[in-house]
Motif scaffolding. Structure first.
Motif, mmCIF file in Angstrom:
data_model
loop_
_atom_site.group_PDB
_atom_site.id
_atom_site.type_symbol
_atom_site.label_atom_id
_atom_site.label_comp_id
_atom_site.label_asym_id
_atom_site.label_seq_id
_atom_site.Cartn_x
_atom_site.Cartn_y
_atom_site.Cartn_z
ATOM 1 N N PRO A 76 2.385 10.687 2.953
ATOM 2 C CA PRO A 76 2.076 10.399 1.547
ATOM 3 C C PRO A 76 2.431 8.973 1.174
ATOM 4 O O PRO A 76 3.404 8.404 1.676
ATOM 5 C CB PRO A 76 2.936 11.411 0.785
ATOM 6 N N VAL A 77 1.653 8.398 0.288
ATOM 7 C CA VAL A 77 1.884 7.030 -0.158
ATOM 8 C C VAL A 77 2.971 7.027 -1.217
ATOM 9 O O VAL A 77 2.925 7.789 -2.188
ATOM 10 C CB VAL A 77 0.584 6.418 -0.722
ATOM 11 N N ARG A 78 3.967 6.188 -1.023
ATOM 12 C CA ARG A 78 5.059 6.068 -1.995
ATOM 13 C C ARG A 78 4.643 5.083 -3.083
ATOM 14 O O ARG A 78 4.345 3.922 -2.820
ATOM 15 C CB ARG A 78 6.337 5.585 -1.292
ATOM 16 N N GLU A 79 4.607 5.564 -4.311
ATOM 17 C CA GLU A 79 4.143 4.750 -5.429
ATOM 18 C C GLU A 79 5.286 3.938 -6.029
ATOM 19 O O GLU A 79 6.406 4.426 -6.187
ATOM 20 C CB GLU A 79 3.537 5.646 -6.524
ATOM 21 N N THR B 105 0.688 -0.864 -6.701
ATOM 22 C CA THR B 105 -0.628 -0.384 -6.296
ATOM 23 C C THR B 105 -1.726 -1.047 -7.112
ATOM 24 O O THR B 105 -2.810 -1.326 -6.594
ATOM 25 C CB THR B 105 -0.694 1.148 -6.433
ATOM 26 N N ASN B 106 -1.460 -1.323 -8.394
ATOM 27 C CA ASN B 106 -2.466 -1.993 -9.224
ATOM 28 C C ASN B 106 -2.781 -3.385 -8.684
ATOM 29 O O ASN B 106 -3.943 -3.799 -8.653
ATOM 30 C CB ASN B 106 -1.980 -2.099 -10.667
ATOM 31 N N GLU B 107 -1.764 -4.122 -8.253
ATOM 32 C CA GLU B 107 -1.996 -5.444 -7.687
ATOM 33 C C GLU B 107 -2.798 -5.349 -6.393
ATOM 34 O O GLU B 107 -3.722 -6.135 -6.154
ATOM 35 C CB GLU B 107 -0.660 -6.147 -7.421
ATOM 36 N N LEU C 209 -5.598 -2.317 9.201
ATOM 37 C CA LEU C 209 -4.713 -1.191 9.432
ATOM 38 C C LEU C 209 -4.446 -1.077 10.930
ATOM 39 O O LEU C 209 -5.208 -1.583 11.754
ATOM 40 C CB LEU C 209 -5.343 0.107 8.925
ATOM 41 N N ILE C 210 -3.364 -0.410 11.288
ATOM 42 C CA ILE C 210 -3.044 -0.130 12.685
ATOM 43 C C ILE C 210 -3.157 1.378 12.884
ATOM 44 O O ILE C 210 -2.582 2.156 12.114
ATOM 45 C CB ILE C 210 -1.624 -0.607 13.056
ATOM 46 N N ALA C 211 -3.933 1.796 13.892
ATOM 47 C CA ALA C 211 -4.166 3.223 14.099
ATOM 48 C C ALA C 211 -4.114 3.563 15.579
ATOM 49 O O ALA C 211 -4.286 2.705 16.455
ATOM 50 C CB ALA C 211 -5.513 3.641 13.510
ATOM 51 N N ARG D 31 -0.974 2.470 2.287
ATOM 52 C CA ARG D 31 -1.324 2.065 0.915
ATOM 53 C C ARG D 31 -2.691 1.393 0.890
ATOM 54 O O ARG D 31 -3.499 1.647 -0.002
ATOM 55 C CB ARG D 31 -0.249 1.128 0.357
ATOM 56 N N ARG D 32 -2.965 0.547 1.859
ATOM 57 C CA ARG D 32 -4.294 -0.081 1.927
ATOM 58 C C ARG D 32 -5.372 0.982 2.119
ATOM 59 O O ARG D 32 -6.456 0.908 1.522
ATOM 60 C CB ARG D 32 -4.322 -1.091 3.074
ATOM 61 N N PHE D 33 -5.083 1.982 2.945
ATOM 62 C CA PHE D 33 -6.034 3.060 3.169
ATOM 63 C C PHE D 33 -6.277 3.847 1.876
ATOM 64 O O PHE D 33 -7.430 4.157 1.533
ATOM 65 C CB PHE D 33 -5.513 3.978 4.272
#
Length: 294
Positions: free
Chosen positions: A19-22, A27-29, A43-45, A57-59
């Protein structure tokens, strides 16, 4: 480090189990930046499972903006992934959010899922992944040991329950150290509770008093007890064991050597002697039991 090719991968093909930590405003920026400039930092996958290793977060923002594809790099092995992660975390970006210790540890675990580099005889995951995620190799090893024991499916109050408490206190010690102890010192102390058990509920209590002592193995305990026995007592024990061995050996020898071919006229005599010795042995057993109760 040689630059890897950026692959434009469909957003729907990537997997994200974290989960993305807000953080308010962050996140708005990032959303504003991706809306105007797309995803610049790839991204690295994982090259096989397409599981995201770094860039959640980018995803999430790219999916929110309904982007069809995002740039992704696929490291060939764990060593290459560690270099990519370290380069990304050390790069200065106003959209990069500080990572918590649990996030850094989870990132190191995802790096561990990648293949080991070829000819990796001296490869140690903690030595490479620790600096990449911003943790020392010793601390990463302690966290991984606690997490491994915490995953055991055991009941509350078990060693797994104790390990989960140790792991949470390790995270707390690294993010908010207690006065007088560094995070590394607290983690080393907490590591002792993985073996001794009964970790206190608070970090302050765990860092006070004498360090935890691991339980003495049964074999070592027996050796200590034997060392404390007097020479006279050792002789008595030796004589008892020798007498018992003689009795057992005599019975076994009698059974194998003569019972099968015993003449019929000697059977009553042998049966009478066996019963007599049985009474003697039962009397000895009763005496032992009575002395034990006293």
């Amino acid at each position: 480090m040689a630059a890897l090719k950026n692959n434009m991968v469909p957003v729907g093909d990537l997997r994200a189990d974290h989960p993305v930590r807000e953080v308010p405003g962050s996140t708005n920026e990032l959303l504003f930046s991706i809306r105007n400039n797309d995803v610049r930092d790839p991204l690295i996958a994982h090259p096989v499972t397409l599981q995201i290793i770094s860039g959640f977060r980018r995803f999430a923002v790219a999916r929110q903006l309904r982007r069809l594809r995002v740039p992704v790099v696929f490291p060939a092995d764990a060593a290459e992934a560690c270099q990519l992660v370290r380069h990304h975390l050390e790069a200065e970006s106003r959209h990069q959010m500080p990572m918590s210790v649990p996030d850094r540890f989870r990132l190191s675990q995802r790096l561990r899922e990648l293949p080991r580099p070829e000819r990796s005889g001296a490869w140690r995951h903690e030595d490479q992944a620790g600096p990449a995620v911003g943790l020392s190799a010793a601390i990463l090893k302690g966290l991984r040991s606690a997490a491994h024991r915490a995953c055991a499916p055991e009941e509350p109050g078990s060693s797994a329950d104790n390990a989960r408490r140790v792991l949470l206190l390790m995270f707390e010690a690294l993010e908010n150290p207690v006065e007088g102890r560094s995070g590394g010192q607290a983690v080393r102390r907490l590591y002792g509770y993985l073996r001794s058990g009964d970790c206190p509920a608070t970090l302050a209590a765990a860092c006070q008093g004498p360090p935890p002592q691991p339980p003495v193995p049964a074999q070592a305990q027996g050796e200590r007890e034997q060392a404390s026995i007097s020479p006279a007592r050792k002789r008595t024990q030796y004589e008892i064991r020798r007498g018992v061995d003689n009795i057992s050996g005599a019975c076994a020898g009698l059974a194998s050597a003569c019972v099968a071919d015993l003449p019929s006229e000697d059977v009553p005599y042998l049966a009478r002697e066996i019963r007599k010795n049985q009474r003697i042995l039962r009397g000895v057993l009763r005496s032992l039991q009575e002395n034990r109760r006293d």
